[in-house]
Design an enzyme around this catalytic site. Structure first.
Site, PDB file in Angstrom:
ATOM      1  NE  ARG A 129     -67.903  50.577  45.579  1.00  0.00           N
ATOM      2  CZ  ARG A 129     -67.769  51.795  45.055  1.00  0.00           C
ATOM      3  NH1 ARG A 129     -68.659  52.740  45.330  1.00  0.00           N
ATOM      4  NH2 ARG A 129     -66.764  52.064  44.256  1.00  0.00           N
ATOM      5  CD  GLU A 159     -65.137  44.039  42.170  1.00  0.00           C
ATOM      6  OE1 GLU A 159     -65.644  44.892  41.432  1.00  0.00           O
ATOM      7  OE2 GLU A 159     -63.926  44.015  42.440  1.00  0.00           O
ATOM      8  CG  ASP A 208     -65.904  47.046  37.270  1.00  0.00           C
ATOM      9  OD1 ASP A 208     -65.251  46.226  37.948  1.00  0.00           O
ATOM     10  OD2 ASP A 208     -65.400  47.782  36.410  1.00  0.00           O
ATOM     11  CE  LYS A 241     -62.270  45.978  36.583  1.00  0.00           C
ATOM     12  NZ  LYS A 241     -62.553  47.384  36.891  1.00  0.00           N
ATOM     13  CE  LYS A 264     -61.793  44.554  44.943  1.00  0.00           C
ATOM     14  NZ  LYS A 264     -61.979  45.769  44.111  1.00  0.00           N
ATOM     15  CG  ASP A 268     -59.758  43.831  42.127  1.00  0.00           C
ATOM     16  OD1 ASP A 268     -59.287  44.826  42.709  1.00  0.00           O
ATOM     17  OD2 ASP A 268     -60.959  43.727  41.795  1.00  0.00           O
TER      18      ASP A 268
HETATM   19  N1  BES Z   1     -60.841  46.626  41.170  1.00  0.00           N
HETATM   20  C1  BES Z   1     -61.465  47.780  40.652  1.00  0.00           C
HETATM   21  C2  BES Z   1     -60.705  49.052  40.950  1.00  0.00           C
HETATM   22  C3  BES Z   1     -59.359  49.217  40.304  1.00  0.00           C
HETATM   23  C4  BES Z   1     -59.268  49.422  38.945  1.00  0.00           C
HETATM   24  C5  BES Z   1     -58.242  49.253  41.087  1.00  0.00           C
HETATM   25  C6  BES Z   1     -58.031  49.615  38.371  1.00  0.00           C
HETATM   26  C7  BES Z   1     -57.002  49.462  40.501  1.00  0.00           C
HETATM   27  C8  BES Z   1     -56.912  49.630  39.137  1.00  0.00           C
HETATM   28  C9  BES Z   1     -62.854  47.945  41.257  1.00  0.00           C
HETATM   29  O1  BES Z   1     -63.536  46.770  41.533  1.00  0.00           O
HETATM   30  C10 BES Z   1     -63.665  48.714  40.279  1.00  0.00           C
HETATM   31  O2  BES Z   1     -63.861  48.236  39.211  1.00  0.00           O
HETATM   32  N2  BES Z   1     -64.113  49.925  40.667  1.00  0.00           N
HETATM   33  C11 BES Z   1     -64.863  50.753  39.806  1.00  0.00           C
HETATM   34  C12 BES Z   1     -66.022  51.317  40.604  1.00  0.00           C
HETATM   35  C13 BES Z   1     -67.101  51.973  39.768  1.00  0.00           C
HETATM   36  C14 BES Z   1     -67.793  50.941  38.897  1.00  0.00           C
HETATM   37  C15 BES Z   1     -68.088  52.638  40.691  1.00  0.00           C
HETATM   38  C16 BES Z   1     -63.958  51.867  39.315  1.00  0.00           C
HETATM   39  O3  BES Z   1     -63.050  52.287  40.028  1.00  0.00           O
HETATM   40  O4  BES Z   1     -64.123  52.272  38.163  1.00  0.00           O
HETATM   41 ZN    ZN Z   2     -62.351  45.133  41.914  1.00  0.00          ZN
HETATM   42 MN    MN Z   3     -64.572  46.035  39.854  1.00  0.00          MN
END
Ligand code: BES
Ligand code: ZN
Ligand code: MN
Length: 460
Positions: free
Chosen positions: A313, A311, A309, A239, A227, A250
């Protein structure tokens, strides 16, 4: 291709090196050292370090607390704490090679934007029998991943990831293919395009693919997928500030896939290799993808966007589908995929997902052997329904009742994972949030050494 680490010195050039002694609580120390140690309250505890002077006022040797059980990884702290000079591991505790590698991992400094106070380098004489080239390239792989993560998004966009991939491919004689911008639509990477299209034109989304030794049909094919979200604003479901602050990291999955790929090629492992990275910026603009949009994917499944957010996946869906087209024997993907992974296991223990028990045990065992731990988490089928959508094949934001965010993200990826061979997904944090000597706050390589060790054991 054996560039040695500048802080690792071949045994023949080790004359005059200062001995480092790892000692536990019950170590027998001779007269001067004993009194010096008692005077300083040095009791052989982990984290303790004591420079012992000689009669001329120079450094005679260094005592390092090993505790009751020596952990070679503790050698990561040496470079930051010792005065400049040439050192050797005295009566090197087994396995010495691991302590030497840990020492090199501890020499990493991110100094691209700030000069560090002048300090003479701390260098280590290689212990007997150490493979200097192998140790150096493993350390270099981890440093590459960390440096990419540490580099701010302004200076590490999709184009810069492409440039790094190109350098890696060229120096290994591998092929590089890059599909950028609107070509992603023509070449059928619709999800990569949708997530990345809001970025400025010079930061257009791209699918980067390295292929190595692909004509060697006699060799097993390994696919690495990463990713590469160069910055994750969250898209339109923006966010909050605290959650956005570190989102330059990321692209950690892409950095890990490229670093491990480079390591495999430099070591000339007997495999065919494909590295696939989806490099995008999850930005906000009038053309950003929206909550409620339904995306198509390379696999043909439609995905309703519940939250922009989620994104990672989406871009990994297309990247994993592409990996499957090579019919890999083994696929490993790396992604800073969920905040929930950190809630579950904290920042230092990445969740590992795979349906294949032998692969799981192999990766976990490799992680234990090299001090690069992973923890297996379940692809629990009971939560699949959390990803069901009414008007599309899938939704990208799991229903709230399922809670297990890292698990449901892995279940989403599983729908797109290659059908040949075995697949594992690592939901890495790629970041060290707590500064300690040898573990500076910032980018961290996770699972690279474990995966590499497993690949060597499995195929080497
Ligand atoms: N990049 C983030 C996940 C992340 C956040 C990794 C903080 C490490 C530290 C990812 O894209 C994300 O925002 N995931 C969301 C998914 C949700 C919206 C279903 C999450 O984990 O809150
Ligand atoms: Zn992300
Ligand atoms: Mn995200």
């Amino acid at each position: 291709m054996s560039v040695l680490h500048p802080q690792l010195v071949a045994a023949e050039q080790g004359q005059g090196a200062i001995p480092i002694r790892f000692v536990g609580p019950d170590a027998a120390l001779d007269g001067v050292a004993r009194r010096w140690a008692d005077h300083h309250g040095f009791a052989g505890k982990p984290g303790q370090l004591l420079v012992v002077p000689g009669p001329d006022g120079g450094v005679d040797h260094v005592l390092v607390g090993a505790g009751p059980v020596f952990d070679p990884l503790s050698a990561r702290g040496l470079s930051a704490r010792l005065p400049g000079g040439l050192y050797r591991l005295d009566a090197a505790p087994e396995p010495a090679g691991r302590a030497a590698l840990a020492f090199l991992l501890g020499t990493y400094v991110f100094d691209r934007y700030k000069a560090r106070p002048d300090k003479a380098p701390v260098r280590l004489v290689a212990p007997e029998g150490l493979d200097l080239a192998e140790t150096s390239r493993i350390a270099a792989a981890c440093a590459l991943a960390r440096e990419m993560v540490d580099t701010p998004a302004a200076d590490l966009g999709p184009l810069q990831i492409e440039t790094i991939a190109r350098e890696i491919a060229e120096s290994a004689g591998a092929a590089l293919t890059v599909t950028t911008g609107d070509a992603l639509l023509e070449e059928n990477y619709p999800a990569v395009h949708a997530v990345g299209r809001a970025a400025a034109p010079h930061r257009a989304p791209r699918l980067i693919e390295i292929g190595w030794k692909l004509d060697r049909a006699d060799l097993p094919l390994v696919a690495l997928v990463g990713k590469g979200v160069v910055f994750d604003t969250g898209g339109l479901d923006l966010k909050p500030a605290a959650g956005m602050r570190n989102m330059k990291k990321d692209m950690g999955g892409a950095a890990h896939a490229l670093a491990l790929g480079r390591l495999i090629m430099q070591a000339d492992l007997p495999v065919r290799l494909v590295v696939i990275v989806a490099a995008v910026e999850n930005a906000v603009s009038g053309d950003a993808f929206r909550p409620g949009d339904i995306l198509s994917t390379r696999r043909g499944l439609t995905v309703e966007v519940g939250n922009t957010d989620a994104e990672g996946r989406l871009v990994l869906a297309d990247a994993l589908t592409r990996a499957g087209e090579h019919q890999p024997d083994l696929t490993l993907d790396f992604a800073t995929l969920t905040g929930a992974a950190r809630i579950a296991l904290g920042p230092e223990l990445p969740p590992l997902y795979t349906d294949d028990d032998a692969l799981a045990e192999g990766l976990l065992e490799a992680g234990r052997a090299v001090g690069d731990p992973l923890w297996r988490m379940p692809l629990w089928p009971g939560y699949r329904s959390a990803l069901e959508a009414e008007i599309a094949d899938l939704r990208n934001d799991p229903a709230g009742w399922a809670q297990a965010g890292s698990v449901t993200a892995a279940l989403f990826l599983q729908r797109f994972a290659p059908e040949t061979g075995v697949w594992a997904h690592m939901d890495i944090f790629a970041w060290n949030p707590r500064a300690r000597p040898g573990w500076p706050e910032g980018g961290e390589a996770q699972a690279i050494r474990a995966c590499y060790h497993h690949l060597r054991t499995r195929f080497g």
